[in-house]
Design a protein around this motif. Structure first.
Motif, PDB file in Angstrom:
ATOM      1  N   THR A 258      26.393  36.176  45.606  1.00 32.44           N
ATOM      2  CA  THR A 258      27.745  36.308  45.063  1.00 32.44           C
ATOM      3  C   THR A 258      28.733  36.262  46.221  1.00 32.44           C
ATOM      4  O   THR A 258      28.520  36.925  47.251  1.00 32.44           O
ATOM      5  CB  THR A 258      27.914  37.625  44.295  1.00 32.44           C
ATOM      6  OG1 THR A 258      26.977  37.667  43.217  1.00 32.44           O
ATOM      7  CG2 THR A 258      29.325  37.748  43.739  1.00 32.44           C
ATOM      8  N   MET A 260      32.650  36.913  47.677  1.00 33.31           N
ATOM      9  CA  MET A 260      33.836  37.731  47.447  1.00 33.31           C
ATOM     10  C   MET A 260      34.849  37.482  48.555  1.00 33.31           C
ATOM     11  O   MET A 260      34.478  37.169  49.697  1.00 33.31           O
ATOM     12  CB  MET A 260      33.461  39.214  47.394  1.00 33.31           C
ATOM     13  CG  MET A 260      32.592  39.574  46.189  1.00 33.31           C
ATOM     14  SD  MET A 260      32.040  41.300  46.215  1.00 33.31           S
ATOM     15  CE  MET A 260      30.837  41.228  47.535  1.00 33.31           C
ATOM     16  N   GLU A 266      35.262  38.733  43.125  1.00 37.16           N
ATOM     17  CA  GLU A 266      34.224  37.718  43.040  1.00 37.16           C
ATOM     18  C   GLU A 266      34.879  36.352  42.860  1.00 37.16           C
ATOM     19  O   GLU A 266      35.654  36.131  41.938  1.00 37.16           O
ATOM     20  CB  GLU A 266      33.276  38.013  41.875  1.00 37.16           C
ATOM     21  CG  GLU A 266      32.480  39.303  42.068  1.00 37.16           C
ATOM     22  CD  GLU A 266      31.490  39.553  40.939  1.00 37.16           C
ATOM     23  OE1 GLU A 266      31.404  38.687  40.033  1.00 37.16           O
ATOM     24  OE2 GLU A 266      30.809  40.601  40.972  1.00 37.16           O
TER      25      GLU A 266
END
Length: 342
Positions: A258, A260, A266
């Motif tokens: 993920t 960020m 995100e």
């Protein structure tokens, strides 16, 4: 002539002439395969013309089964008629369509036209060929340092089997605190598996007539993520160019990623992140790697600077000159203002 009468004639001849044990007349032991043939070959240092020959099969319980006798003509027991070939020159016997029940002691007694009578004996062991060798683990979910695995070796057919385990090209012959071979060699146990216990593992099964190796088994111990790292083509990009980042981490199963921004929002998923750069994209980028089974996570941070290099060098020089002239003009105005008041 029936077999019993033939054996009586051979026995009488032996009694009259005396018997001689033929050392090396037959091999001490032979191995054969189920469904195949074996040659019980009489080894004569000097070929002899036979006056009479008799073959017998001796069971472990003491039962003696006549196979054939050759005096003037050759007479074969009914159950052996389609399974034997007799060489009336050497006295050798070929036995075909072997079964496990053909295992036992075979004896030959023969009298040459000249010389002493000779006896020979051979132990025949009939085996099934090895086939269908496979290996299976008792579990495939192996957490590093906390799980153990038992790999079993299975065989579809085969008798009098021997087992040998291999890790890659290395034999597993010496047990250790973590690696043990048991159950007559049919199982391999690895305690507290690590990522270095992947294998591949194979089970080699053999007997006196055949050998077969299983397909390789590779283990996949679960661990990670570890050693996370972000790769950036450059740490400074211009407006309008592609901002490209990729993230890698050691993990089994592969980690989920993920992305960020500096405000922990995100902004993307997957091992790669890319977008067309704007001035607002300057800042820190965080890659979060997560192993869904271990539930462990790891982060890495990369700083990216976005610049605006869209003005030409002439325009930049003109702007610089204009700034200098403006500074000079402002200075002159200030000077004039002060002198006019005095």
């Amino acid at each position: 002539m029936d077999l019993s009468h033939g054996y009586c004639m051979v026995a009488v001849c032996l009694a009259l002439t005396g018997r001689s044990d033929g050392v090396g007349v037959l091999p001490d032991r032979l191995s054969g395969a189920v469904g195949e043939s074996v040659m019980l070959k009489v080894d004569q240092s000097t070929p002899l013309v036979m006056a009479s020959v008799a073959w017998q099969f001796h069971l472990a319980n003491g039962t003696v089964i006549p196979i054939l006798v050759s005096v003037v003509v050759t007479t074969t027991a009914p159950e052996y008629i389609n399974r034997t070939k007799f060489d009336n020159i050497t006295g050798s016997l070929e036995l075909s369509s072997l079964t496990i029940n053909d295992t036992g002691l075979y004896k030959v007694m023969f009298i040459p036209l000249s010389g002493h009578p000779i006896n020979g004996a051979c132990n025949l062991q009939v085996h099934e060929r090895v086939s269908g060798v496979t290996v299976t683990p008792n579990t495939t979910e192996l957490l590093e340092f906390s799980s153990s695995v038992r790999i079993s070796c299975h065989v579809s057919t085969g008798t009098s089997l021997s087992y040998l385990w291999m890790n890659g090209s290395s034999e597993i012959t010496v047990p250790s605190d973590r690696v043990q071979v048991g159950d007559g060699g049919t199982t391999l146990t690895i305690l507290n598996v690590t990522r270095y216990d992947r294998g591949p593992y194979t089970c080699n099964v053999s007997n006196l007539i055949s050998t077969q190796k299983s397909a390789p088994l590779t283990l996949h111990p679960i661990y990670g993520p570890e050693s996370i790292q972000i790769y950036a083509q450059v740490d400074q990009v211009e407006i309008g160019q592609v901002l490209y980042l990729s993230c890698r981490a050691e993990s089994t199963p592969p980690a989920l990623f993920t992305w960020m921004n500096g405000m922990n929002e995100e902004i993307g998923y997957g091992a790669e992140f890319l977008k067309t750069a704007t001035l607002l994209d300057s800042g820190e980028y965080t890659c979060l790697a997560v192993n869904n089974i271990t539930k462990l996570e790891l982060r890495a941070v990369q700083s990216i600077s976005v610049t605006d290099n869209s003005l030409s060098s002439g325009a930049i020089a003109g702007i610089a000159i204009a700034v200098i002239l403006a500074v000079v003009l402002v200075g002159a105005l200030i000077y004039r203002f002060h002198t006019s008041r005095t």
